[in-house]
Design a protein around this motif. Structure first.
Motif, PDB file in Angstrom:
ATOM      1  N   UNK A 168       0.814  -1.221   0.000  1.00 54.14           N
ATOM      2  CA  UNK A 168       0.000   0.000   0.000  1.00 54.14           C
ATOM      3  C   UNK A 168       0.848   1.270   0.000  1.00 54.14           C
ATOM      4  N   UNK A 169       2.134   1.111   0.314  1.00 54.79           N
ATOM      5  CA  UNK A 169       3.039   2.263   0.336  1.00 54.79           C
ATOM      6  C   UNK A 169       3.719   2.385  -1.030  1.00 54.79           C
ATOM      7  N   UNK A 170       3.391   3.407  -1.810  1.00 53.41           N
ATOM      8  CA  UNK A 170       3.988   3.532  -3.147  1.00 53.41           C
ATOM      9  C   UNK A 170       5.490   3.772  -3.121  1.00 53.41           C
ATOM     10  N   UNK A 174       9.074  -2.884  -2.335  1.00 51.06           N
ATOM     11  CA  UNK A 174       8.281  -3.836  -3.109  1.00 51.06           C
ATOM     12  C   UNK A 174       7.453  -3.125  -4.181  1.00 51.06           C
ATOM     13  N   UNK A 175       6.841  -2.015  -3.817  1.00 48.87           N
ATOM     14  CA  UNK A 175       6.039  -1.254  -4.786  1.00 48.87           C
ATOM     15  C   UNK A 175       6.909  -0.707  -5.914  1.00 48.87           C
ATOM     16  N   UNK A 179       6.742  -1.779  -9.996  1.00 49.19           N
ATOM     17  CA  UNK A 179       6.514  -0.751 -11.018  1.00 49.19           C
ATOM     18  C   UNK A 179       7.665  -0.673 -12.018  1.00 49.19           C
ATOM     19  N   UNK A 180       8.904  -0.647 -11.503  1.00 49.71           N
ATOM     20  CA  UNK A 180      10.058  -0.434 -12.365  1.00 49.71           C
ATOM     21  C   UNK A 180      10.413  -1.647 -13.214  1.00 49.71           C
ATOM     22  N   UNK A 181      10.191  -2.844 -12.664  1.00 51.74           N
ATOM     23  CA  UNK A 181      10.638  -4.044 -13.382  1.00 51.74           C
ATOM     24  C   UNK A 181       9.495  -4.903 -13.905  1.00 51.74           C
ATOM     25  N   UNK A 182       8.293  -4.365 -13.863  1.00 54.57           N
ATOM     26  CA  UNK A 182       7.163  -5.103 -14.439  1.00 54.57           C
ATOM     27  C   UNK A 182       6.799  -6.340 -13.658  1.00 54.57           C
ATOM     28  N   UNK A 197       4.367 -11.162  -5.807  1.00 58.76           N
ATOM     29  CA  UNK A 197       4.688 -10.772  -7.179  1.00 58.76           C
ATOM     30  C   UNK A 197       6.049 -11.335  -7.588  1.00 58.76           C
ATOM     31  N   UNK A 198       6.238 -11.478  -8.873  1.00 63.16           N
ATOM     32  CA  UNK A 198       7.486 -11.998  -9.416  1.00 63.16           C
ATOM     33  C   UNK A 198       8.092 -10.969 -10.361  1.00 63.16           C
TER      34      UNK A 198
END
Length: 201
Positions: A168-170, A174-175, A179-182, A197-198
């Motif tokens: 929940x923390x942008x 992890x967030x 975002x950066x590596x898809x 997520x992977x």
């Protein structure tokens, strides 16, 4: 807050460190692995490569196991999004196991041990906490997390392929990595909205 995990498939070497540290931390019976590493070969000779896919409970936002449980034993902690099991309410019907699309739940039906002579003192001390005839699964090592530590699989990964944090923390790591590596989740078509997520290799 919503706890989640990112697993970097480029860093993962399939060493089973997560699987073994999870088993040691949770004292699970033989054959029960909250964290597993699935391996498969891809390609054709001479360009064959082995792929390792670490899997665990996905702690889904819309968890089918929670919806399927008739007693409320499978539930989600509102304060952190972790999907857990109240073993005092579990009647062992295994409806949650059938509902889980990721096959990451286990039924503890009888006492088991690794050696013919019976349980070692270590096995006894670790397995006594587990009730019989109930379903078991990963809960992100919630007791460790509450104490300010990382889950055992994260803390013991030798290549730092696992990252744990607040989805929940942008601004969390992890967030940012998602975002950066898809970052992607398994079986997105099911719309369970997993918290694991992977990162592509």
């Amino acid at each position: 807050m919503k706890w989640g995990m990112v697993i970097d498939l480029k860093r993962c070497i399939g060493c089973y460190g997560c699987q073994l540290s999870c088993k040691a931390e949770n004292g699970t019976p033989p054959g029960v692995f909250y964290a597993r590493v699935i391996k498969q070969e891809e390609g054709q000779y001479p360009t064959v490569q082995q792929l390792a896919l670490p899997v665990l409970c996905n702690h889904c936002e819309d968890a089918p196991c929670v919806s399927a449980c008739p007693t409320g034993a499978s539930f989600k902690w509102e304060e952190d999004g972790i999907v857990d099991i109240d073993h005092d309410l579990c009647v062992g019907c295994r409806a949650c196991m059938m509902a889980c699309p990721y096959n990451n739940r286990y039924f503890n039906d009888q006492p088991q041990h690794y050696f013919p002579q019976g349980m070692t003192p270590y096995e006894t001390s670790r397995t006594d906490r587990h009730q019989k005839d109930v379903v078991m699964k990963c809960n992100f090592c919630r007791d460790r997390v509450r104490a300010g530590k990382s889950p055992a699989c994260v803390a013991n990964c030798p290549t730092v392929a696992r990252i744990f944090g607040d989805l929940d923390d942008p601004m969390s790591e992890v967030s940012r990595l998602i975002k950066e590596r898809g970052g992607f989740a398994l079986h997105p078509e099911l719309d369970t909205r997993p918290s694991v997520y992977y990162l592509p290799p």
